[in-house]
Design a protein around this motif. Structure first.
Motif, short mmCIF file in Angstrom:
data_model
loop_
_atom_site.label_atom_id
_atom_site.label_comp_id
_atom_site.label_asym_id
_atom_site.label_seq_id
_atom_site.Cartn_x
_atom_site.Cartn_y
_atom_site.Cartn_z
N GLY A 83 0.78 -1.22 0.00
CA GLY A 83 0.00 0.00 0.00
C GLY A 83 0.82 1.28 0.00
N LYS A 84 2.14 1.17 0.01
CA LYS A 84 3.01 2.35 0.01
C LYS A 84 3.36 2.73 -1.43
CE LYS A 84 5.01 1.26 4.48
NZ LYS A 84 6.23 0.89 5.20
N ASP A 85 3.62 4.02 -1.62
CA ASP A 85 3.98 4.52 -2.95
C ASP A 85 5.44 4.20 -3.26
OD1 ASP A 85 1.47 5.65 -3.24
OD2 ASP A 85 2.09 7.61 -2.50
N TYR A 86 5.67 3.68 -4.49
CA TYR A 86 7.01 3.42 -4.99
C TYR A 86 7.10 4.08 -6.36
CZ TYR A 86 7.41 -0.11 -1.32
OH TYR A 86 7.45 -0.74 -0.10
N PRO A 87 8.29 4.54 -6.76
CA PRO A 87 8.43 5.23 -8.05
C PRO A 87 8.07 4.34 -9.23
CG PRO A 87 10.46 5.40 -6.75
CD PRO A 87 9.55 4.45 -6.04
N VAL A 88 7.49 4.96 -10.24
CA VAL A 88 7.21 4.30 -11.51
C VAL A 88 7.93 5.11 -12.59
CG1 VAL A 88 5.02 5.53 -11.87
CG2 VAL A 88 5.41 3.39 -13.03
N THR A 89 8.53 4.42 -13.55
CA THR A 89 9.21 5.11 -14.64
C THR A 89 8.47 4.88 -15.94
OG1 THR A 89 10.67 3.22 -15.05
CG2 THR A 89 11.49 4.92 -13.55
N TYR A 99 0.46 -0.78 -4.61
CA TYR A 99 -0.39 -1.96 -4.68
C TYR A 99 -0.61 -2.46 -3.27
CZ TYR A 99 0.57 -2.50 -9.71
OH TYR A 99 0.67 -2.32 -11.07
N ARG A 100 -1.80 -2.97 -3.00
CA ARG A 100 -2.07 -3.63 -1.72
C ARG A 100 -2.97 -4.82 -1.99
NH1 ARG A 100 -7.08 -2.94 0.12
NH2 ARG A 100 -8.25 -1.19 -0.69
N ALA A 101 -2.79 -5.85 -1.18
CA ALA A 101 -3.57 -7.07 -1.35
C ALA A 101 -4.97 -6.88 -0.77
CB ALA A 101 -2.89 -8.24 -0.65
N VAL A 102 -5.97 -7.26 -1.55
CA VAL A 102 -7.35 -7.30 -1.07
C VAL A 102 -7.64 -8.71 -0.59
CG1 VAL A 102 -9.77 -7.05 -1.75
CG2 VAL A 102 -8.05 -5.43 -2.62
N ASN A 103 -7.20 -9.70 -1.38
CA ASN A 103 -7.27 -11.12 -1.02
C ASN A 103 -6.25 -11.86 -1.87
OD1 ASN A 103 -8.52 -11.84 -3.57
ND2 ASN A 103 -10.47 -11.15 -2.73
N ASP A 104 -6.28 -13.19 -1.86
CA ASP A 104 -5.27 -13.98 -2.57
C ASP A 104 -5.26 -13.77 -4.08
OD1 ASP A 104 -4.37 -15.02 -0.22
OD2 ASP A 104 -5.28 -16.99 -0.48
N HIS A 105 -6.36 -13.30 -4.66
CA HIS A 105 -6.43 -13.13 -6.10
C HIS A 105 -6.68 -11.69 -6.54
CE1 HIS A 105 -6.68 -17.49 -6.11
NE2 HIS A 105 -6.44 -17.45 -7.40
N THR A 106 -6.71 -10.75 -5.60
CA THR A 106 -7.06 -9.37 -5.94
C THR A 106 -6.10 -8.38 -5.32
OG1 THR A 106 -9.39 -10.04 -5.95
CG2 THR A 106 -8.94 -7.67 -5.94
N LEU A 107 -5.66 -7.44 -6.16
CA LEU A 107 -4.83 -6.32 -5.70
C LEU A 107 -5.57 -5.02 -5.99
CD1 LEU A 107 -1.35 -7.29 -7.25
CD2 LEU A 107 -2.13 -7.68 -4.91
N ALA A 108 -5.43 -4.06 -5.08
CA ALA A 108 -5.91 -2.69 -5.33
C ALA A 108 -4.67 -1.87 -5.68
CB ALA A 108 -6.60 -2.13 -4.10
N PHE A 109 -4.82 -0.94 -6.59
CA PHE A 109 -3.67 -0.11 -6.98
C PHE A 109 -4.08 1.35 -7.09
CE2 PHE A 109 -5.66 -1.10 -11.01
CZ PHE A 109 -5.55 0.09 -11.72
#
Length: 155
Positions: A83-89, A99-109
């Motif tokens: 859930g923390k911000d990391y640089p994107v290029t 990104y953070r995990a919602v469950n085993d098959h789902t990520l929130a971004f």
């Protein structure tokens, strides 16, 4: 005693690593856009190929696609699913992503530009692991809200 302490420490670290990657295991691999199944507004950028791979104790996401003018795009993000911000290029709409995990098959971004959220959504992998559906809420360059759903097939 030292051997026991080392063994316990190694076991703990492996357990911690497996918890970190448990929610991303389903995401790992190469995914190709299935335009026929996707519902995106005309003229929005498209991510044609998305690759999730382990990078040490982090995840690397590499995206190749086209912008709204049809020109090729390439961006990369490496970080943890915490859930923390990391640089994107290479992403003109964001300078950080989380990104953070919602469950085993789902990520929130969420993608941010100058600290302001420009794109957010969820990435959900099907139970059989063969398809991936990305729902997106974004703000385009003109400030207009855009929604869409992109479906990907595992390669």
């Amino acid at each position: 005693m030292k051997t026991m302490t080392c063994a316990i420490t190694v076991t703990f670290l492996l357990a911690a690593a497996s918890v970190c990657f448990a929610s991303t295991d389903a995401q790992l691999g190469t995914w190709k856009l299935n335009e026929a199944k996707s519902k995106m507004a005309a003229g929005v950028p498209k991510n044609h190929t998305v690759v999730y791979e382990a990078a040490g104790d982090s995840i690397k996401v590499t995206i190749d696609g086209t912008d709204s003018d049809g020109k090729p795009t390439h961006n990369e993000w490496t970080g943890k699913v915490d859930g923390k911000d990391y640089p994107v290029t290479g992403d003109s709409s964001a300078d950080t992503r989380s990104y953070r995990a919602v469950n085993d098959h789902t990520l929130a971004f969420a993608g941010k530009k100058d600290g302001k959220v420009t794109i957010s959504g969820q990435v959900k992998v099907s139970a059989d692991g063969k398809t991936r559906t990305v729902t997106v809420n974004a703000t385009d360059a003109a400030g207009k809200k855009v929604k869409g759903t992109a479906v990907y097939d595992k390669q």
